[in-house]
Design a protein around this motif. Structure first.
Motif, PDB file in Angstrom:
ATOM      1  N   ASP A  53       0.798  -1.224   0.000  1.00 18.36           N
ATOM      2  CA  ASP A  53       0.000   0.000   0.000  1.00 18.36           C
ATOM      3  C   ASP A  53       0.834   1.279   0.000  1.00 18.36           C
ATOM      4  O   ASP A  53       0.292   2.361  -0.226  1.00 18.36           O
ATOM      5  CB  ASP A  53      -0.946   0.017   1.216  1.00 18.36           C
ATOM      6  CG  ASP A  53      -1.961  -1.105   1.154  1.00 18.36           C
ATOM      7  OD1 ASP A  53      -2.201  -1.619   0.046  1.00 18.36           O
ATOM      8  OD2 ASP A  53      -2.494  -1.486   2.211  1.00 18.36           O
ATOM      9  N   GLU A  95      -5.221   2.035  -9.780  1.00 14.28           N
ATOM     10  CA  GLU A  95      -5.750   1.836  -8.435  1.00 14.28           C
ATOM     11  C   GLU A  95      -7.272   1.957  -8.361  1.00 14.28           C
ATOM     12  O   GLU A  95      -7.872   1.587  -7.353  1.00 14.28           O
ATOM     13  CB  GLU A  95      -5.131   2.869  -7.481  1.00 14.28           C
ATOM     14  CG  GLU A  95      -3.646   2.673  -7.239  1.00 14.28           C
ATOM     15  CD  GLU A  95      -3.027   3.824  -6.460  1.00 14.28           C
ATOM     16  OE1 GLU A  95      -2.140   3.566  -5.628  1.00 14.28           O
ATOM     17  OE2 GLU A  95      -3.423   4.979  -6.696  1.00 14.28           O
ATOM     18  N   PRO A  98      -5.552   0.625   0.841  1.00 14.26           N
ATOM     19  CA  PRO A  98      -5.514  -0.756   0.317  1.00 14.26           C
ATOM     20  C   PRO A  98      -5.924  -0.811  -1.131  1.00 14.26           C
ATOM     21  O   PRO A  98      -6.872  -0.153  -1.563  1.00 14.26           O
ATOM     22  CB  PRO A  98      -6.533  -1.483   1.209  1.00 14.26           C
ATOM     23  CG  PRO A  98      -6.594  -0.686   2.459  1.00 14.26           C
ATOM     24  CD  PRO A  98      -6.397   0.740   2.042  1.00 14.26           C
TER      25      PRO A  98
END
Length: 434
Positions: free
Chosen positions: A155, A364, A432
Protein backbone atom coordinates in the motif's frame (compact mmCIF):
# COMPACT_ATOMS: atom_id res chain seq x y z
CA UNK A 1 18.19 -1.62 -15.80
CA UNK A 2 21.04 -1.81 -13.35
CA UNK A 3 21.67 -4.67 -10.94
CA UNK A 4 21.32 -2.24 -8.03
CA UNK A 5 17.63 -1.93 -8.81
CA UNK A 6 17.11 -5.38 -7.31
CA UNK A 7 18.26 -4.38 -3.86
CA UNK A 8 16.52 -1.02 -4.07
CA UNK A 9 13.07 -2.52 -4.34
CA UNK A 10 11.04 -2.06 -1.16
CA UNK A 11 9.70 -5.18 0.46
CA UNK A 12 6.15 -6.03 -0.45
CA UNK A 13 3.57 -6.88 2.12
CA UNK A 14 3.19 -10.40 3.37
CA UNK A 15 0.56 -11.35 0.80
CA UNK A 16 2.52 -10.03 -2.17
CA UNK A 17 5.77 -11.29 -3.64
CA UNK A 18 8.55 -8.69 -4.05
CA UNK A 19 10.26 -8.77 -7.42
CA UNK A 20 13.69 -7.82 -8.70
CA UNK A 21 15.08 -6.02 -11.71
CA UNK A 22 14.77 -9.00 -14.09
CA UNK A 23 11.07 -9.47 -13.37
CA UNK A 24 10.40 -5.73 -13.70
CA UNK A 25 12.19 -5.76 -17.05
CA UNK A 26 10.12 -8.74 -18.18
CA UNK A 27 6.85 -7.05 -17.20
CA UNK A 28 7.63 -3.66 -18.73
CA UNK A 29 9.38 -4.75 -21.94
CA UNK A 30 6.13 -4.68 -23.94
CA UNK A 31 5.39 -1.05 -23.10
CA UNK A 32 9.03 -0.27 -23.77
CA UNK A 33 8.80 -1.78 -27.24
CA UNK A 34 5.64 0.25 -27.82
CA UNK A 35 7.49 3.49 -27.18
CA UNK A 36 10.47 2.35 -29.22
CA UNK A 37 8.32 1.56 -32.27
CA UNK A 38 6.26 4.72 -31.91
CA UNK A 39 9.31 6.92 -31.43
CA UNK A 40 11.11 5.67 -34.53
CA UNK A 41 7.91 6.03 -36.57
CA UNK A 42 7.60 9.62 -35.36
CA UNK A 43 11.20 10.43 -36.17
CA UNK A 44 10.84 9.09 -39.70
CA UNK A 45 7.22 10.13 -40.33
CA UNK A 46 8.32 12.68 -42.93
CA UNK A 47 10.31 10.06 -44.86
CA UNK A 48 7.55 7.45 -44.57
CA UNK A 49 5.12 10.02 -45.95
CA UNK A 50 7.23 10.46 -49.06
CA UNK A 51 7.57 6.72 -49.61
CA UNK A 52 3.96 5.66 -49.11
CA UNK A 53 1.71 8.70 -49.67
CA UNK A 54 2.14 10.30 -53.13
CA UNK A 55 0.53 13.70 -52.61
CA UNK A 56 1.95 16.99 -53.83
CA UNK A 57 2.75 18.95 -50.68
CA UNK A 58 5.19 17.90 -47.97
CA UNK A 59 2.63 18.98 -45.34
CA UNK A 60 0.04 16.69 -46.95
CA UNK A 61 2.48 13.76 -46.92
CA UNK A 62 3.25 14.39 -43.26
CA UNK A 63 -0.45 14.64 -42.39
CA UNK A 64 -1.20 11.30 -44.07
CA UNK A 65 1.79 9.67 -42.40
CA UNK A 66 0.73 11.00 -38.99
CA UNK A 67 -2.86 9.92 -39.66
CA UNK A 68 -1.54 6.39 -40.26
CA UNK A 69 0.35 6.68 -36.98
CA UNK A 70 -2.93 7.59 -35.30
CA UNK A 71 -4.98 4.85 -36.99
CA UNK A 72 -3.26 2.22 -34.87
CA UNK A 73 -4.67 3.89 -31.80
CA UNK A 74 -8.16 3.27 -33.13
CA UNK A 75 -7.60 -0.45 -32.53
CA UNK A 76 -6.52 0.10 -28.94
CA UNK A 77 -10.00 0.11 -27.41
CA UNK A 78 -10.76 -3.19 -29.16
CA UNK A 79 -7.44 -4.65 -28.05
CA UNK A 80 -8.07 -3.30 -24.57
CA UNK A 81 -11.46 -4.99 -24.35
CA UNK A 82 -10.38 -8.31 -25.84
CA UNK A 83 -6.90 -8.69 -24.34
CA UNK A 84 -7.71 -6.92 -21.07
CA UNK A 85 -10.62 -9.28 -20.43
CA UNK A 86 -8.38 -12.18 -21.46
CA UNK A 87 -5.77 -11.05 -18.91
CA UNK A 88 -8.40 -10.87 -16.16
CA UNK A 89 -9.72 -14.33 -17.09
CA UNK A 90 -6.61 -16.33 -18.01
CA UNK A 91 -3.92 -14.30 -16.24
CA UNK A 92 -1.57 -11.40 -16.90
CA UNK A 93 1.26 -13.52 -18.29
CA UNK A 94 -0.55 -15.24 -21.23
CA UNK A 95 -1.94 -11.89 -22.36
CA UNK A 96 1.48 -10.24 -22.27
CA UNK A 97 3.06 -13.07 -24.25
CA UNK A 98 0.40 -12.73 -26.95
CA UNK A 99 0.94 -8.97 -27.27
CA UNK A 100 4.65 -9.45 -27.96
CA UNK A 101 3.95 -11.83 -30.85
CA UNK A 102 1.46 -9.39 -32.34
CA UNK A 103 3.93 -6.50 -32.06
CA UNK A 104 6.53 -8.65 -33.82
CA UNK A 105 4.14 -9.12 -36.74
CA UNK A 106 3.53 -5.36 -36.98
CA UNK A 107 7.26 -4.61 -36.94
CA UNK A 108 7.86 -7.22 -39.65
CA UNK A 109 5.38 -5.51 -41.96
CA UNK A 110 7.14 -2.15 -41.47
CA UNK A 111 10.48 -3.78 -42.25
CA UNK A 112 9.47 -5.45 -45.52
CA UNK A 113 6.54 -3.39 -46.92
CA UNK A 114 7.16 -2.26 -50.54
CA UNK A 115 6.71 1.44 -51.30
CA UNK A 116 3.93 3.12 -53.30
CA UNK A 117 6.24 3.35 -56.32
CA UNK A 118 6.62 -0.45 -56.23
CA UNK A 119 3.10 -1.76 -55.61
CA UNK A 120 0.80 1.27 -55.68
CA UNK A 121 -2.14 1.64 -53.29
CA UNK A 122 -1.35 -1.68 -51.57
CA UNK A 123 1.73 -0.05 -49.99
CA UNK A 124 -0.07 2.42 -47.68
CA UNK A 125 -2.65 -0.29 -46.93
CA UNK A 126 0.14 -2.56 -45.63
CA UNK A 127 1.46 0.23 -43.42
CA UNK A 128 -2.02 0.86 -42.04
CA UNK A 129 -2.45 -2.88 -41.37
CA UNK A 130 0.83 -2.94 -39.45
CA UNK A 131 -0.34 -0.03 -37.29
CA UNK A 132 -3.71 -1.72 -36.67
CA UNK A 133 -2.02 -4.92 -35.46
CA UNK A 134 0.33 -3.01 -33.17
CA UNK A 135 -2.51 -0.88 -31.84
CA UNK A 136 -4.55 -3.97 -30.99
CA UNK A 137 -1.57 -5.51 -29.18
CA UNK A 138 -0.75 -2.43 -27.15
CA UNK A 139 -4.40 -2.05 -26.19
CA UNK A 140 -4.06 -5.13 -24.01
CA UNK A 141 -0.39 -4.78 -23.07
CA UNK A 142 -0.59 -1.75 -20.80
CA UNK A 143 -3.47 -3.05 -18.70
CA UNK A 144 -2.01 -6.51 -18.12
CA UNK A 145 1.57 -5.41 -17.43
CA UNK A 146 0.71 -2.44 -15.20
CA UNK A 147 -1.77 -4.54 -13.21
CA UNK A 148 0.93 -7.15 -12.65
CA UNK A 149 3.40 -4.53 -11.44
CA UNK A 150 0.91 -3.01 -9.01
CA UNK A 151 -0.11 -6.39 -7.64
CA UNK A 152 3.46 -7.00 -6.49
CA UNK A 153 3.50 -3.74 -4.48
CA UNK A 154 2.15 -2.96 -1.03
CA UNK A 155 0.00 0.00 0.00
CA UNK A 156 2.96 2.36 0.42
CA UNK A 157 5.08 1.75 -2.69
CA UNK A 158 2.66 1.35 -5.59
CA UNK A 159 3.89 4.62 -7.08
CA UNK A 160 7.43 3.29 -7.00
CA UNK A 161 6.48 0.02 -8.69
CA UNK A 162 4.27 1.71 -11.29
CA UNK A 163 7.04 4.19 -12.14
CA UNK A 164 9.12 1.42 -13.71
CA UNK A 165 6.60 1.32 -16.54
CA UNK A 166 7.45 4.93 -17.46
CA UNK A 167 11.15 4.29 -16.81
CA UNK A 168 11.13 1.50 -19.41
CA UNK A 169 9.24 3.69 -21.88
CA UNK A 170 11.80 6.48 -21.46
CA UNK A 171 14.65 4.02 -21.94
CA UNK A 172 13.08 2.66 -25.11
CA UNK A 173 12.30 6.15 -26.41
CA UNK A 174 15.96 7.07 -25.86
CA UNK A 175 17.05 3.97 -27.76
CA UNK A 176 14.74 4.90 -30.63
CA UNK A 177 16.04 8.48 -30.63
CA UNK A 178 19.68 7.34 -30.61
CA UNK A 179 19.07 4.90 -33.48
CA UNK A 180 17.36 7.68 -35.47
CA UNK A 181 20.19 10.10 -34.67
CA UNK A 182 22.85 7.59 -35.69
CA UNK A 183 21.12 6.80 -38.98
CA UNK A 184 20.39 10.43 -39.89
CA UNK A 185 24.00 11.39 -39.09
CA UNK A 186 25.76 8.50 -40.85
CA UNK A 187 23.65 7.81 -43.95
CA UNK A 188 23.31 9.91 -47.06
CA UNK A 189 19.82 11.45 -47.35
CA UNK A 190 18.91 9.25 -50.31
CA UNK A 191 19.98 6.07 -48.45
CA UNK A 192 18.07 7.12 -45.33
CA UNK A 193 14.94 7.70 -47.38
CA UNK A 194 15.18 4.53 -49.48
CA UNK A 195 16.07 1.92 -46.85
CA UNK A 196 17.66 3.44 -43.73
CA UNK A 197 14.35 4.22 -42.01
CA UNK A 198 13.50 0.49 -42.01
CA UNK A 199 16.51 -0.43 -39.87
CA UNK A 200 15.01 0.68 -36.51
CA UNK A 201 11.91 -1.49 -37.09
CA UNK A 202 14.09 -4.51 -37.89
CA UNK A 203 16.10 -3.90 -34.71
CA UNK A 204 12.89 -3.64 -32.67
CA UNK A 205 11.71 -6.96 -34.07
CA UNK A 206 14.94 -8.63 -32.91
CA UNK A 207 14.30 -7.53 -29.31
CA UNK A 208 10.94 -9.31 -29.16
CA UNK A 209 12.29 -12.91 -28.87
CA UNK A 210 14.32 -11.74 -25.88
CA UNK A 211 11.16 -10.33 -24.29
CA UNK A 212 9.27 -13.55 -24.91
CA UNK A 213 12.09 -15.58 -23.35
CA UNK A 214 12.32 -13.58 -20.14
CA UNK A 215 8.52 -13.38 -19.79
CA UNK A 216 8.33 -17.18 -19.76
CA UNK A 217 9.76 -17.13 -16.24
CA UNK A 218 7.35 -14.61 -14.74
CA UNK A 219 5.17 -15.65 -11.79
CA UNK A 220 1.44 -15.11 -12.33
CA UNK A 221 -0.28 -12.78 -9.85
CA UNK A 222 -3.96 -12.88 -10.68
CA UNK A 223 -4.92 -15.96 -12.63
CA UNK A 224 -6.03 -17.75 -9.51
CA UNK A 225 -8.27 -14.89 -8.40
CA UNK A 226 -9.50 -14.10 -11.89
CA UNK A 227 -10.52 -17.67 -12.64
CA UNK A 228 -14.13 -17.90 -13.61
CA UNK A 229 -14.48 -14.33 -14.89
CA UNK A 230 -15.57 -14.52 -18.49
CA UNK A 231 -14.45 -11.68 -20.76
CA UNK A 232 -17.97 -10.45 -21.62
CA UNK A 233 -19.03 -10.33 -17.96
CA UNK A 234 -15.98 -8.33 -16.87
CA UNK A 235 -16.58 -5.79 -19.64
CA UNK A 236 -20.29 -5.68 -18.81
CA UNK A 237 -19.56 -5.11 -15.11
CA UNK A 238 -17.22 -2.20 -15.92
CA UNK A 239 -19.68 -0.41 -18.18
CA UNK A 240 -22.64 -1.02 -15.87
CA UNK A 241 -21.09 -0.33 -12.47
CA UNK A 242 -17.98 1.73 -13.16
CA UNK A 243 -19.12 4.24 -15.81
CA UNK A 244 -18.21 7.24 -13.66
CA UNK A 245 -14.72 5.86 -13.09
CA UNK A 246 -14.31 5.27 -16.82
CA UNK A 247 -15.14 8.91 -17.57
CA UNK A 248 -12.88 10.16 -14.77
CA UNK A 249 -10.02 7.92 -15.84
CA UNK A 250 -10.26 9.00 -19.48
CA UNK A 251 -10.16 12.66 -18.44
CA UNK A 252 -7.05 11.97 -16.36
CA UNK A 253 -5.28 10.18 -19.19
CA UNK A 254 -6.04 12.78 -21.87
CA UNK A 255 -3.69 15.44 -20.50
CA UNK A 256 -0.77 13.12 -19.88
CA UNK A 257 -0.98 11.41 -23.26
CA UNK A 258 -1.40 14.63 -25.28
CA UNK A 259 1.52 16.23 -23.45
CA UNK A 260 3.66 13.14 -23.94
CA UNK A 261 3.14 12.81 -27.69
CA UNK A 262 3.65 16.53 -28.32
CA UNK A 263 6.59 17.09 -25.95
CA UNK A 264 8.50 13.92 -26.87
CA UNK A 265 7.35 12.43 -30.20
CA UNK A 266 6.26 15.47 -32.19
CA UNK A 267 9.29 17.68 -31.61
CA UNK A 268 11.48 16.08 -34.28
CA UNK A 269 8.90 16.60 -37.05
CA UNK A 270 8.15 20.09 -35.70
CA UNK A 271 11.84 20.93 -35.81
CA UNK A 272 12.13 19.90 -39.46
CA UNK A 273 8.82 21.08 -40.95
CA UNK A 274 8.10 24.23 -38.91
CA UNK A 275 11.41 25.49 -37.52
CA UNK A 276 13.32 24.35 -40.64
CA UNK A 277 16.20 22.99 -38.60
CA UNK A 278 18.19 19.80 -39.26
CA UNK A 279 16.61 16.55 -38.10
CA UNK A 280 19.63 15.91 -35.88
CA UNK A 281 18.74 18.93 -33.71
CA UNK A 282 15.22 17.69 -33.06
CA UNK A 283 16.46 14.18 -32.36
CA UNK A 284 19.09 15.51 -29.95
CA UNK A 285 16.40 17.38 -28.02
CA UNK A 286 14.30 14.18 -27.98
CA UNK A 287 17.27 12.29 -26.52
CA UNK A 288 17.52 14.84 -23.71
CA UNK A 289 13.80 14.49 -23.02
CA UNK A 290 14.15 10.72 -22.81
CA UNK A 291 17.08 11.07 -20.40
CA UNK A 292 14.99 13.32 -18.17
CA UNK A 293 12.17 10.76 -18.17
CA UNK A 294 14.58 7.96 -17.31
CA UNK A 295 16.22 9.97 -14.54
CA UNK A 296 13.05 11.27 -12.88
CA UNK A 297 10.39 8.55 -13.32
CA UNK A 298 11.35 6.63 -10.17
CA UNK A 299 11.58 9.88 -8.19
CA UNK A 300 8.12 10.91 -9.37
CA UNK A 301 6.71 7.54 -8.34
CA UNK A 302 8.21 7.81 -4.87
CA UNK A 303 7.00 11.41 -4.59
CA UNK A 304 3.44 10.29 -5.35
CA UNK A 305 3.73 7.63 -2.63
CA UNK A 306 4.78 10.35 -0.19
CA UNK A 307 2.53 13.33 -1.02
CA UNK A 308 -0.23 11.60 -3.01
CA UNK A 309 -1.06 11.02 -6.66
CA UNK A 310 -3.41 13.99 -7.04
CA UNK A 311 -0.96 16.52 -5.65
CA UNK A 312 1.91 15.19 -7.78
CA UNK A 313 -0.20 15.37 -10.96
CA UNK A 314 -1.19 18.95 -10.12
CA UNK A 315 2.49 19.88 -9.59
CA UNK A 316 3.12 18.92 -13.22
CA UNK A 317 -0.15 19.79 -14.97
CA UNK A 318 -0.66 23.37 -13.74
CA UNK A 319 2.86 24.63 -14.60
CA UNK A 320 2.68 22.80 -17.95
CA UNK A 321 -0.63 24.54 -18.69
CA UNK A 322 0.96 27.93 -17.98
CA UNK A 323 4.34 27.40 -19.67
CA UNK A 324 3.73 25.30 -22.81
CA UNK A 325 2.59 28.22 -24.99
CA UNK A 326 5.50 30.51 -23.99
CA UNK A 327 7.81 27.55 -24.70
CA UNK A 328 6.56 27.30 -28.30
CA UNK A 329 6.86 31.08 -28.72
CA UNK A 330 10.47 30.84 -27.51
CA UNK A 331 11.31 28.07 -30.00
CA UNK A 332 9.85 30.04 -32.91
CA UNK A 333 11.59 33.29 -31.99
CA UNK A 334 14.93 31.64 -31.19
CA UNK A 335 15.12 28.44 -33.27
CA UNK A 336 18.45 27.14 -31.97
CA UNK A 337 19.64 23.88 -30.47
CA UNK A 338 20.04 25.57 -27.08
CA UNK A 339 16.40 26.65 -27.10
CA UNK A 340 15.22 23.18 -28.10
CA UNK A 341 17.23 21.61 -25.27
CA UNK A 342 15.90 24.09 -22.72
CA UNK A 343 12.29 23.50 -23.75
CA UNK A 344 12.78 19.72 -23.81
CA UNK A 345 14.32 19.76 -20.32
CA UNK A 346 11.58 21.85 -18.73
CA UNK A 347 8.57 20.25 -20.41
CA UNK A 348 9.74 16.68 -19.84
CA UNK A 349 10.33 17.41 -16.15
CA UNK A 350 6.70 18.52 -15.83
CA UNK A 351 5.54 15.67 -18.05
CA UNK A 352 7.02 13.03 -15.73
CA UNK A 353 5.16 14.52 -12.78
CA UNK A 354 1.93 14.05 -14.74
CA UNK A 355 2.38 10.69 -16.44
CA UNK A 356 3.79 8.53 -13.64
CA UNK A 357 1.15 9.17 -10.94
CA UNK A 358 -1.63 9.20 -13.56
CA UNK A 359 -0.84 5.64 -14.65
CA UNK A 360 -0.68 4.50 -11.02
CA UNK A 361 -3.86 6.29 -9.97
CA UNK A 362 -5.92 4.96 -12.88
CA UNK A 363 -4.75 1.42 -12.09
CA UNK A 364 -5.75 1.84 -8.43
CA UNK A 365 -9.32 2.76 -9.35
CA UNK A 366 -10.50 -0.81 -10.13
CA UNK A 367 -10.77 -4.04 -8.10
CA UNK A 368 -8.43 -6.87 -8.96
CA UNK A 369 -10.85 -9.05 -10.95
CA UNK A 370 -11.44 -6.33 -13.58
CA UNK A 371 -8.30 -4.22 -13.15
CA UNK A 372 -6.55 -5.08 -16.41
CA UNK A 373 -9.75 -4.60 -18.40
CA UNK A 374 -10.60 -1.30 -16.69
CA UNK A 375 -7.14 0.15 -17.14
CA UNK A 376 -6.99 -1.01 -20.76
CA UNK A 377 -10.33 0.63 -21.57
CA UNK A 378 -9.40 3.94 -19.93
CA UNK A 379 -5.93 4.00 -21.42
CA UNK A 380 -7.16 3.13 -24.88
CA UNK A 381 -10.10 5.54 -24.97
CA UNK A 382 -7.95 8.41 -23.75
CA UNK A 383 -4.88 7.62 -25.81
CA UNK A 384 -6.61 6.52 -29.02
CA UNK A 385 -7.85 9.97 -30.00
CA UNK A 386 -5.97 12.49 -27.90
CA UNK A 387 -2.59 10.75 -28.04
CA UNK A 388 -2.61 8.80 -31.26
CA UNK A 389 -3.81 11.74 -33.32
CA UNK A 390 -2.01 14.41 -31.26
CA UNK A 391 0.65 14.98 -33.91
CA UNK A 392 -2.00 14.98 -36.65
CA UNK A 393 -4.10 17.53 -34.76
CA UNK A 394 -1.06 19.69 -34.01
CA UNK A 395 0.08 19.74 -37.64
CA UNK A 396 -3.48 20.34 -38.85
CA UNK A 397 -3.95 23.24 -36.43
CA UNK A 398 -0.81 24.88 -37.79
CA UNK A 399 -2.15 24.51 -41.32
CA UNK A 400 -5.63 25.81 -40.42
CA UNK A 401 -4.60 28.77 -38.27
CA UNK A 402 -1.20 29.68 -39.67
CA UNK A 403 -0.04 29.81 -36.04
CA UNK A 404 3.15 27.85 -35.45
CA UNK A 405 2.38 27.82 -31.71
CA UNK A 406 -0.94 26.00 -32.23
CA UNK A 407 0.33 22.63 -30.86
CA UNK A 408 0.59 24.29 -27.45
CA UNK A 409 -3.11 25.22 -27.58
CA UNK A 410 -3.96 21.56 -28.10
CA UNK A 411 -1.91 20.53 -25.06
CA UNK A 412 -3.53 23.27 -22.96
CA UNK A 413 -7.02 22.10 -23.90
CA UNK A 414 -6.21 18.51 -22.95
CA UNK A 415 -4.62 19.55 -19.64
CA UNK A 416 -7.80 21.45 -18.71
CA UNK A 417 -9.77 18.22 -19.20
CA UNK A 418 -7.30 16.38 -16.97
CA UNK A 419 -7.69 18.93 -14.19
CA UNK A 420 -11.45 18.32 -14.33
CA UNK A 421 -10.80 14.60 -13.94
CA UNK A 422 -8.39 15.27 -11.09
CA UNK A 423 -11.12 17.10 -9.19
CA UNK A 424 -13.41 14.05 -9.58
CA UNK A 425 -11.05 11.32 -8.36
CA UNK A 426 -10.27 10.19 -4.82
CA UNK A 427 -6.74 9.96 -3.49
CA UNK A 428 -5.52 6.33 -3.39
CA UNK A 429 -1.93 6.62 -2.13
CA UNK A 430 -1.44 4.60 1.05
CA UNK A 431 -4.88 2.99 0.87
CA UNK A 432 -5.51 -0.76 0.32
CA UNK A 433 -5.49 -1.73 -3.34
CA UNK A 434 -8.15 -4.45 -2.85
Amino acid sequence: MSHSATTALPAASADRRPIGAKSIAAITIGSGLEFYDFSVYSFFATLIGRQFFPVESSLGQLLLSLATFGVGFGMRPIGGLVLGAYADRAGRKPAMMLTLWLMALGSLLFTVAPTYAQIGIAAPLLIVLARLIQGFAIGGEVGASTAMLMEHADDHNRGFYGSWQLFSQGLSFLLGALVALALSSSLAPEDLESWGWRVPFALGMLVIPVGIYIRRHLKETAAETAHGHEAPSSVRVIFSSYRRLIVTGVLLVIGSTASSYIVLDYMTNYTVTVLHLPMTMGTTAACLGALVQIGLSIWAGRLSDRIGRRRTIALGAIPMLLLIYPAFILMNHFPTLGTLLLVSLLTTLLLVLITVPTLVLVTEMFPRAIRATGLSIIYCLGVSVFGGFAQFFATGLIGLTGNNNAPALYVMFCLCLTLIGLARVKEMAGKPLD
